[in-house]
Design an enzyme around this catalytic site. Structure first.
Site, PDB file in Angstrom:
ATOM      1  N   ASP A   1      -4.560   8.208   2.748  1.00  0.00           N
ATOM      2  CA  ASP A   1      -4.134   6.871   3.168  1.00  0.00           C
ATOM      3  C   ASP A   1      -5.088   6.360   4.258  1.00  0.00           C
ATOM      4  O   ASP A   1      -5.702   7.158   4.982  1.00  0.00           O
ATOM      5  CB  ASP A   1      -2.701   6.973   3.716  1.00  0.00           C
ATOM      6  CG  ASP A   1      -2.095   5.616   4.022  1.00  0.00           C
ATOM      7  OD1 ASP A   1      -2.544   4.614   3.429  1.00  0.00           O
ATOM      8  OD2 ASP A   1      -1.174   5.548   4.856  1.00  0.00           O
ATOM      9  N   GLU A   2      -5.205   5.042   4.400  1.00  0.00           N
ATOM     10  CA  GLU A   2      -6.053   4.408   5.436  1.00  0.00           C
ATOM     11  C   GLU A   2      -7.469   4.980   5.414  1.00  0.00           C
ATOM     12  O   GLU A   2      -8.049   5.341   6.443  1.00  0.00           O
ATOM     13  CB  GLU A   2      -5.436   4.603   6.838  1.00  0.00           C
ATOM     14  CG  GLU A   2      -4.013   4.061   6.995  1.00  0.00           C
ATOM     15  CD  GLU A   2      -3.956   2.539   7.090  1.00  0.00           C
ATOM     16  OE1 GLU A   2      -4.985   1.884   6.856  1.00  0.00           O
ATOM     17  OE2 GLU A   2      -2.873   2.020   7.388  1.00  0.00           O
TER      18      GLU A   2
ATOM     19  N   GLN B   1      -9.910  -4.175   6.825  1.00  0.00           N
ATOM     20  CA  GLN B   1      -9.128  -3.795   8.007  1.00  0.00           C
ATOM     21  C   GLN B   1      -9.735  -2.587   8.723  1.00  0.00           C
ATOM     22  O   GLN B   1      -9.045  -1.857   9.429  1.00  0.00           O
ATOM     23  CB  GLN B   1      -7.675  -3.497   7.608  1.00  0.00           C
ATOM     24  CG  GLN B   1      -6.927  -4.723   7.112  1.00  0.00           C
ATOM     25  CD  GLN B   1      -5.444  -4.457   6.900  1.00  0.00           C
ATOM     26  OE1 GLN B   1      -4.667  -4.313   7.844  1.00  0.00           O
ATOM     27  NE2 GLN B   1      -5.040  -4.381   5.640  1.00  0.00           N
TER      28      GLN B   1
ATOM     29  N   ARG C   1      -0.927 -10.297  10.393  1.00  0.00           N
ATOM     30  CA  ARG C   1       0.319  -9.714  10.944  1.00  0.00           C
ATOM     31  C   ARG C   1       1.463 -10.716  10.819  1.00  0.00           C
ATOM     32  O   ARG C   1       2.628 -10.351  10.939  1.00  0.00           O
ATOM     33  CB  ARG C   1       0.157  -9.364  12.430  1.00  0.00           C
ATOM     34  CG  ARG C   1      -0.898  -8.345  12.832  1.00  0.00           C
ATOM     35  CD  ARG C   1      -0.868  -7.086  12.030  1.00  0.00           C
ATOM     36  NE  ARG C   1      -1.764  -7.161  10.901  1.00  0.00           N
ATOM     37  CZ  ARG C   1      -1.700  -6.390   9.829  1.00  0.00           C
ATOM     38  NH1 ARG C   1      -0.747  -5.484   9.731  1.00  0.00           N
ATOM     39  NH2 ARG C   1      -2.552  -6.512   8.837  1.00  0.00           N
TER      40      ARG C   1
ATOM     41  N   LYS D   1       0.824  -1.220   0.000  1.00  0.00           N
ATOM     42  CA  LYS D   1       0.000   0.000   0.000  1.00  0.00           C
ATOM     43  C   LYS D   1       0.856   1.267   0.000  1.00  0.00           C
ATOM     44  O   LYS D   1       0.653   2.178  -0.807  1.00  0.00           O
ATOM     45  CB  LYS D   1      -0.917  -0.029   1.228  1.00  0.00           C
ATOM     46  CG  LYS D   1      -1.604   1.269   1.557  1.00  0.00           C
ATOM     47  CD  LYS D   1      -2.461   1.141   2.789  1.00  0.00           C
ATOM     48  CE  LYS D   1      -1.658   1.034   4.058  1.00  0.00           C
ATOM     49  NZ  LYS D   1      -1.037   2.316   4.483  1.00  0.00           N
ATOM     50  N   THR D   2       1.813   1.329   0.926  1.00  0.00           N
ATOM     51  CA  THR D   2       2.630   2.542   1.050  1.00  0.00           C
ATOM     52  C   THR D   2       3.469   2.758  -0.205  1.00  0.00           C
ATOM     53  O   THR D   2       3.592   3.882  -0.694  1.00  0.00           O
ATOM     54  CB  THR D   2       3.541   2.449   2.298  1.00  0.00           C
ATOM     55  OG1 THR D   2       2.716   2.198   3.445  1.00  0.00           O
ATOM     56  CG2 THR D   2       4.300   3.737   2.517  1.00  0.00           C
TER      57      THR D   2
END
Length: 682
Positions: free
Chosen positions: A212-213, A243, A589, A33-34
């Protein structure tokens, strides 16, 4: 340009190159994503020649903003004029500095933090719990409600009082030129809403916006983005509906699920290739999340190959669970795994206590992330202080800690006066209050407080006498006498704190059961050994809640408490779909191994309770008799759809029909039930 695209896969490349119009990048866990959002930023500037000053990138934490900024600058070879990349609140702060004069306020305002906010509220009102008022004021501001609006909405007397406090709080902020954290966004929106010309020029300035997010945005942040995009539609949001785990904090999953309805003409890109986890981990994560209906739908595709199967630990109780997990962690450490690559996760903080003790017994260093050690938590320290005073009336330190818990109207000045008088008489505070006459005590402090203190001392003596009759029942008498759970009534984290207290009560009863002849002194000594560990040094494994783990990754993950009532949390106010998303976040995770643990019984709410295995084992396909995964419908209420005979209609409702989904659709006033496979979404 080559530098920008050299690390991107096809989906990421397409998302980066879609520069115009609304763009939704659905980025699965571990899908880069980043990298994608940073590459898109670099592409706009270096590839398309968009001036950096015309681009605004928003995120949620300073840490994320810093990481993205550093990576973007490196990709662009340290640009001389960098784009604005910051949190929503930092953007609000900068905006208000330039424009707050339009609200007839000075731009030399001071931003207050949460502690300042609570201190101001306490000055105004001491009757209603401060955390409750602070939380409600925050909710009002994020819903754009003025004090008048809040008062009109309040049906209960308590909430009318809170609305009155809100009014006085706002007046205090205005008088002292202060703004709180929520104002940074609420006042920014208000300025744009009340000043159309300002909204127009701001939107023209930032004609490329990225967020973002996005799944963590609330209603107010959506409205702010709509104002910022009033002159263009170049909004690119990156996020993962699977998420979205902050509903309790005001985040609204509908923002990402219905993004295409809020911003017409949306291009959607799915990033599904996962670069983090081994195949068996992704298999259970995909299986679990497919049971959610409110999702846009995507599947994580493994790129790291096969690995160890997911391990299930079955234990009779939390102590056996702790022993097994400590043994497995010891084995990993002995094999050369670095401690910092191991983490233990849990849904409810109260579960950490038994694992902490198990790790302590095995000599394994650990760090608690985003939380205190169980015995260091304020509510547990309060309980321990009560027990200390009951076993030793002369413990002034502990007496001062509990004298106003729950609140008895005693200020620090009153307590200080009594302490000085006690020392002058060569006795403890407790003994002084007990022996001095009520009239003499009233010479030092107010009559009402003097009577309260006399009663408090009598109550402590009464509870102390009960220990001689039954150590086991002592803890119930303590709670019934002092109502210690009431200390946390109305607080945002009331449930967690009360659960911690119940855990402590259960721990006490268990200790007495195992050692019937025990004394309170011996119990306190045991706790001292637990709570006064040497400062952890060197490498440590990590322990944290699932919420705290979001955005992190570890080679080896242990998740405890997979039981009905813990994960998923069930009951009033719980959202099963959000619980499933928490499970999905926790599974993803893990990079190499994932261990899922459940116990048949635990101390819960002060007593041992038998527990059912979490339904998530079934839903993730991890045990025999697993539920058949029903494919999620791609349709939801509000969707526009087309039928080859009935034409275009809007979905009113979605329901199950065998293995299919049935849609109730309004075709220009005529409502029909149609199977989902017979229509297409527009």
């Amino acid at each position: 340009m080559e530098k920008i695209f050299e690390q991107l896969n096809d989906s990421q490349t397409k998302a980066v190159k879609q520069s115009e119009g609304p763009v939704l990048i659905l980025a699965g866990a571990g899908s880069g994503k980043t990298t994608t959002i940073v590459s898109r930023l670099a592409y706009l500037i270096k590839g398309l020649g968009i001036p950096a000053s015309n681009i605004l990138t928003l995120t949620f934490t300073n840490k994320a903003a810093k990481e993205m900024r550093e990576r973007a600058y490196e990709m662009m070879d340290n640009p001389s004029y960098p784009p604005l990349l910051c949190t929503f609140h930092k953007f609000g702060l900068l905006f208000l500095k330039f424009n707050i004069h339009l609200l007839n306020r000075q731009n030399n305002f001071v931003v207050i933090d949460t502690d300042d906010k609570k201190r101001i509220i306490k000055r105004i009102n001491l009757e209603i719990p401060t955390p409750l008022i602070a939380s409600e004021i925050s909710r009002y501001k994020n819903s754009l409600l003025s004090p008048d609006d809040a008062y009109k909405q309040a049906e209960l007397y308590n909430y009318q009082q809170i609305a009155k406090v809100y009014e006085e709080y706002e007046a205090y902020l205005l008088e002292n030129n202060l703004v709180d954290f929520d104002d940074l966004i609420a006042l920014t929106y208000r300025l744009l809403d009340e000043n159309p010309e300002l909204a127009k020029t701001t939107s023209q300035k930032y004609n490329y916006i990225m967020v973002d997010e996005y799944q963590d945005t609330n209603e107010l942040q959506l409205k702010l983005l709509q104002k910022l995009c009033s002159e263009h539609s170049n909004l690119c949001v990156v996020g993962d509906d699977d998420q979205s785990i902050y509903g309790w904090r005001g985040a609204h999953i509908r923002n990402i699920i219905e993004f295409d309805q809020d911003f017409a003409g949306t291009s959607v890109f799915k990033l599904e290739e996962n670069y983090r986890s081994k195949e068996p981990i992704l298999k259970v994560a995909n299986s679990l999340i497919e049971h959610n209906r409110s999702r846009l739908g995507k599947k994580l595709i493994p790129t790291r190959g096969a690995g160890e199967d997911v391990t299930i630990l079955n234990s009779s109780d939390e102590n056996e669970e702790a022993r097994k997990i400590a043994a497995k962690i010891s084995k990993l450490l002995d094999s050369g795994v670095n401690a910092e690559n191991i983490a233990v996760l849990y849904r409810v903080n109260v579960l950490s206590r038994s694992i902490e003790e198990g790790l302590n017994r095995s000599g394994i260093n650990y760090k608690l992330v985003g939380g205190l050690r169980f015995y260091d938590r304020a509510e547990i320290k309060d309980l321990i202080s009560y027990i200390r005073v009951i076993t030793n009336f002369h413990d002034d330190f502990s007496f001062k800690r509990i004298v106003n818990k729950p609140k008895r109207g005693l200020g620090k000045a009153s307590v200080d006066k009594i302490e000085l008088a006690a020392h002058a008489n060569g006795t403890s505070i407790f003994e002084y209050i007990k022996k001095v006459t009520l009239a003499d005590l009233e010479q030092l402090i107010r009559a009402k407080n003097a009577k309260t203190l006399k009663k408090f001392v009598r109550d402590i003596q009464k509870v102390a006498k009960s220990v001689a009759e039954s150590t086991y029942n002592f803890i119930d008498i303590l709670e019934d006498t002092f109502h210690l759970k009431d200390i946390y009534k109305g607080m945002q984290d009331e449930t967690d704190r009360v659960l911690n207290m119940d855990e402590f009560y259960g721990l006490f009863r268990d200790f007495v059961k195992k050692t019937p002849e025990t004394s309170l002194d011996e119990f306190l000594n045991e706790l001292t050994l637990q709570s006064e560990q040497d400062q952890v040094e060197g490498e440590s494994i990590y322990m944290m809640s699932i919420h705290a783990s979001k955005g992190l990754e570890f080679d080896h993950i242990f998740i405890i408490g997979l039981e009905e009532g813990f994960l998923p949390l069930v009951g009033d106010g719980s959202d099963l779909e959000e619980e499933r998303r928490l499970g999905y976040v926790s599974f993803t995770r893990a990079k190499d191994t994932l261990t899922l643990s459940h116990a048949s019984s635990r101390f819960y709410k002060g007593r041992r309770s038998d527990l059912q295995k979490s339904r998530f084992f079934n839903e993730a396909g991890l045990c025999e008799g697993s539920l058949i995964v029903e494919k999620n419908t791609a349709f939801k209420k509000g969707d526009l759809v087309r039928h080859k005979i009935f034409g275009t209609g809007r979905v009113n409702g979605v329901s199950k029909s065998g293995r299919e989904f049935k849609l109730n659709i309004n075709f220009a006033g005529t409502k029909r039930d149609i199977l989902a496979s017979f229509v297409e979404r527009l």
